[in-house]
Design a protein around this motif. Structure first.
Motif, PDB file in Angstrom:
ATOM      1  N   ALA A  21     -12.792  13.095  42.226  1.00 46.90           N
ATOM      2  CA  ALA A  21     -12.040  12.176  41.362  1.00 46.90           C
ATOM      3  C   ALA A  21     -10.750  12.838  40.870  1.00 46.90           C
ATOM      4  CB  ALA A  21     -12.904  11.750  40.173  1.00 46.90           C
ATOM      5  N   VAL A  22     -10.817  14.113  40.489  1.00 45.41           N
ATOM      6  CA  VAL A  22      -9.626  14.847  40.050  1.00 45.41           C
ATOM      7  C   VAL A  22      -8.626  14.951  41.201  1.00 45.41           C
ATOM      8  CG1 VAL A  22      -8.773  17.119  39.323  1.00 45.41           C
ATOM      9  CG2 VAL A  22     -10.785  16.119  38.217  1.00 45.41           C
ATOM     10  N   HIS A  23      -9.110  15.269  42.385  1.00 44.54           N
ATOM     11  CA  HIS A  23      -8.246  15.375  43.559  1.00 44.54           C
ATOM     12  C   HIS A  23      -7.505  14.060  43.812  1.00 44.54           C
ATOM     13  CE1 HIS A  23      -6.912  15.770  47.721  1.00 44.54           C
ATOM     14  NE2 HIS A  23      -7.616  14.677  47.986  1.00 44.54           N
ATOM     15  N   ILE A  24      -8.239  12.941  43.785  1.00 44.71           N
ATOM     16  CA  ILE A  24      -7.637  11.631  44.047  1.00 44.71           C
ATOM     17  C   ILE A  24      -6.563  11.317  43.011  1.00 44.71           C
ATOM     18  CG2 ILE A  24      -8.074   9.143  44.103  1.00 44.71           C
ATOM     19  CD1 ILE A  24     -10.848   9.875  45.320  1.00 44.71           C
ATOM     20  N   LYS A  25      -6.877  11.541  41.733  1.00 43.45           N
ATOM     21  CA  LYS A  25      -5.904  11.256  40.674  1.00 43.45           C
ATOM     22  C   LYS A  25      -4.652  12.122  40.820  1.00 43.45           C
ATOM     23  CE  LYS A  25      -9.477   9.886  37.452  1.00 43.45           C
ATOM     24  NZ  LYS A  25     -10.301  10.308  36.329  1.00 43.45           N
ATOM     25  N   LYS A  26      -4.855  13.388  41.128  1.00 45.02           N
ATOM     26  CA  LYS A  26      -3.737  14.331  41.208  1.00 45.02           C
ATOM     27  C   LYS A  26      -2.895  14.139  42.468  1.00 45.02           C
ATOM     28  CE  LYS A  26      -2.784  19.273  41.265  1.00 45.02           C
ATOM     29  NZ  LYS A  26      -3.377  20.604  41.310  1.00 45.02           N
ATOM     30  N   GLU A  27      -3.545  13.970  43.599  1.00 49.06           N
ATOM     31  CA  GLU A  27      -2.837  13.954  44.876  1.00 49.06           C
ATOM     32  C   GLU A  27      -2.434  12.564  45.372  1.00 49.06           C
ATOM     33  OE1 GLU A  27      -1.808  16.695  46.382  1.00 49.06           O
ATOM     34  OE2 GLU A  27      -2.765  17.890  44.817  1.00 49.06           O
ATOM     35  N   HIS A  28      -3.197  11.531  45.011  1.00 53.58           N
ATOM     36  CA  HIS A  28      -2.953  10.234  45.624  1.00 53.58           C
ATOM     37  C   HIS A  28      -2.500   9.142  44.662  1.00 53.58           C
ATOM     38  CE1 HIS A  28      -4.581  11.986  49.202  1.00 53.58           C
ATOM     39  NE2 HIS A  28      -5.772  12.163  48.647  1.00 53.58           N
ATOM     40  N   LEU A  29      -2.726   9.302  43.383  1.00 53.03           N
ATOM     41  CA  LEU A  29      -2.382   8.231  42.451  1.00 53.03           C
ATOM     42  C   LEU A  29      -1.073   8.474  41.718  1.00 53.03           C
ATOM     43  CD1 LEU A  29      -5.842   7.269  40.965  1.00 53.03           C
ATOM     44  CD2 LEU A  29      -4.638   6.345  42.936  1.00 53.03           C
ATOM     45  N   THR A  30      -0.282   9.382  42.195  1.00 55.92           N
ATOM     46  CA  THR A  30       0.997   9.639  41.535  1.00 55.92           C
ATOM     47  C   THR A  30       2.103   8.737  42.066  1.00 55.92           C
ATOM     48  OG1 THR A  30       1.420  11.419  43.095  1.00 55.92           O
ATOM     49  CG2 THR A  30       0.463  12.028  40.978  1.00 55.92           C
ATOM     50  N   HIS A  74     -11.763   1.182  40.026  1.00 55.43           N
ATOM     51  CA  HIS A  74     -12.144   0.656  41.346  1.00 55.43           C
ATOM     52  C   HIS A  74     -12.559   1.782  42.294  1.00 55.43           C
ATOM     53  CE1 HIS A  74     -11.929  -1.259  45.254  1.00 55.43           C
ATOM     54  NE2 HIS A  74     -11.060  -0.339  45.622  1.00 55.43           N
ATOM     55  N   ILE A  75     -11.840   2.876  42.278  1.00 57.50           N
ATOM     56  CA  ILE A  75     -12.108   3.992  43.193  1.00 57.50           C
ATOM     57  C   ILE A  75     -13.502   4.583  42.971  1.00 57.50           C
ATOM     58  CG2 ILE A  75     -11.381   6.353  43.783  1.00 57.50           C
ATOM     59  CD1 ILE A  75      -8.488   5.350  43.381  1.00 57.50           C
ATOM     60  N   ARG A  76     -14.041   4.419  41.777  1.00 63.22           N
ATOM     61  CA  ARG A  76     -15.404   4.913  41.508  1.00 63.22           C
ATOM     62  C   ARG A  76     -16.431   4.269  42.434  1.00 63.22           C
ATOM     63  NH1 ARG A  76     -14.838   4.539  34.947  1.00 63.22           N
ATOM     64  NH2 ARG A  76     -13.344   6.249  34.768  1.00 63.22           N
ATOM     65  N   GLN A  77     -16.147   3.072  42.946  1.00 65.51           N
ATOM     66  CA  GLN A  77     -17.046   2.432  43.910  1.00 65.51           C
ATOM     67  C   GLN A  77     -17.119   3.250  45.202  1.00 65.51           C
ATOM     68  OE1 GLN A  77     -15.720  -1.535  44.708  1.00 65.51           O
ATOM     69  NE2 GLN A  77     -15.835  -2.163  42.580  1.00 65.51           N
ATOM     70  N   HIS A  78     -16.009   3.868  45.560  1.00 64.10           N
ATOM     71  CA  HIS A  78     -15.952   4.644  46.794  1.00 64.10           C
ATOM     72  C   HIS A  78     -16.534   6.046  46.625  1.00 64.10           C
ATOM     73  CE1 HIS A  78     -13.505   1.468  48.386  1.00 64.10           C
ATOM     74  NE2 HIS A  78     -12.515   1.697  47.544  1.00 64.10           N
ATOM     75  N   THR A  79     -16.304   6.643  45.465  1.00 61.45           N
ATOM     76  CA  THR A  79     -16.702   8.040  45.266  1.00 61.45           C
ATOM     77  C   THR A  79     -18.102   8.199  44.690  1.00 61.45           C
ATOM     78  OG1 THR A  79     -15.788   8.143  43.023  1.00 61.45           O
ATOM     79  CG2 THR A  79     -14.303   8.712  44.859  1.00 61.45           C
ATOM     80  N   GLY A  80     -18.597   7.172  44.015  1.00 63.62           N
ATOM     81  CA  GLY A  80     -19.895   7.287  43.353  1.00 63.62           C
ATOM     82  C   GLY A  80     -19.795   7.949  41.993  1.00 63.62           C
ATOM     83  N   CYS A 111      -7.054  11.668  54.346  1.00 63.32           N
ATOM     84  CA  CYS A 111      -6.828  12.958  53.695  1.00 63.32           C
ATOM     85  C   CYS A 111      -7.834  14.013  54.159  1.00 63.32           C
ATOM     86  CB  CYS A 111      -6.896  12.775  52.185  1.00 63.32           C
ATOM     87  SG  CYS A 111      -6.864  14.301  51.235  1.00 63.32           S
ATOM     88  N   ASP A 112      -9.116  13.678  54.123  1.00 62.74           N
ATOM     89  CA  ASP A 112     -10.201  14.547  54.577  1.00 62.74           C
ATOM     90  C   ASP A 112     -10.427  15.800  53.720  1.00 62.74           C
ATOM     91  OD1 ASP A 112     -12.309  14.682  56.401  1.00 62.74           O
ATOM     92  OD2 ASP A 112     -11.275  16.172  57.618  1.00 62.74           O
ATOM     93  N   GLU A 113      -9.903  15.799  52.483  1.00 62.92           N
ATOM     94  CA  GLU A 113     -10.152  16.914  51.552  1.00 62.92           C
ATOM     95  C   GLU A 113     -11.630  16.931  51.205  1.00 62.92           C
ATOM     96  OE1 GLU A 113      -9.288  20.082  48.876  1.00 62.92           O
ATOM     97  OE2 GLU A 113      -7.938  19.118  50.303  1.00 62.92           O
ATOM     98  N   ARG A 114     -12.243  18.110  51.209  1.00 61.88           N
ATOM     99  CA  ARG A 114     -13.660  18.245  50.884  1.00 61.88           C
ATOM    100  C   ARG A 114     -13.807  18.856  49.494  1.00 61.88           C
ATOM    101  NH1 ARG A 114     -13.251  17.906  56.158  1.00 61.88           N
ATOM    102  NH2 ARG A 114     -15.006  17.357  57.476  1.00 61.88           N
ATOM    103  N   CYS A 115     -14.606  18.190  48.666  1.00 61.78           N
ATOM    104  CA  CYS A 115     -14.830  18.634  47.294  1.00 61.78           C
ATOM    105  C   CYS A 115     -16.321  18.855  47.087  1.00 61.78           C
ATOM    106  CB  CYS A 115     -14.309  17.592  46.309  1.00 61.78           C
ATOM    107  SG  CYS A 115     -12.547  17.247  46.492  1.00 61.78           S
TER     108      CYS A 115
END
Length: 131
Positions: free
Chosen positions: A47-56, A90-96, A36-40
């Motif tokens: 985390a909001v980006h991942i939930k909105k764009e990728h977990l749907t 689980h994704i929190r391991q990747h994002t911190g 994806c390469d989105e920069r936040c």
């Protein structure tokens, strides 16, 4: 009191400090392995980006009649999760991301998992910190 930080969160924090942003490394559905390469600007925004764009999107197993959620983070080989909340944790391991904050006065620690926060509070009660 020593603060526990996992190696992934240190990596995420160091990257953000160096570059001023957090990068989404979610694999997109291309055969070329692109992400994806989105920069936040903050971990919370990521985390909001991942939930909105990728977990749907949800995928169905052909053999099983249940919905599963698979982590698509670059270089992550974890199996699918049965519910979205497990994948989010689980994704929190990747994002911190550490959204669970300690509510003890003067304590600024935060955690990715409820059990970690609970264990932390048990230790604090042993040292008699005021709630």
């Amino acid at each position: 009191m020593a603060e526990f930080t996992g190696s992934r969160s240190i990596k995420a924090t160091a990257s953000a400090a160096m570059h001023g942003y957090h990068v989404c490394e979610w694999r997109v559905d291309n055969d070329d392995g692109s992400v994806c390469d989105e920069r936040c600007t903050t971990v919370e925004d990521l985390a909001v980006h991942i939930k909105k764009e990728h977990l749907t999107a949800r995928k169905r197993h052909s053999m099983q009649q249940e919905t599963s959620y698979k982590c698509q983070w670059q270089k992550c080989d974890h199996k699918a999760y049965k519910n979205k909340e497990s994948l989010v944790i689980h994704i929190r391991q990747h994002t911190g991301e550490r959204p669970l904050k300690c509510d003890y006065q003067g304590c600024e620690m935060a955690f990715a998992h409820r059990t970690s926060l609970s264990d932390h509070k048990i230790v604090l009660k042993g040292v008699e910190m005021p709630p």
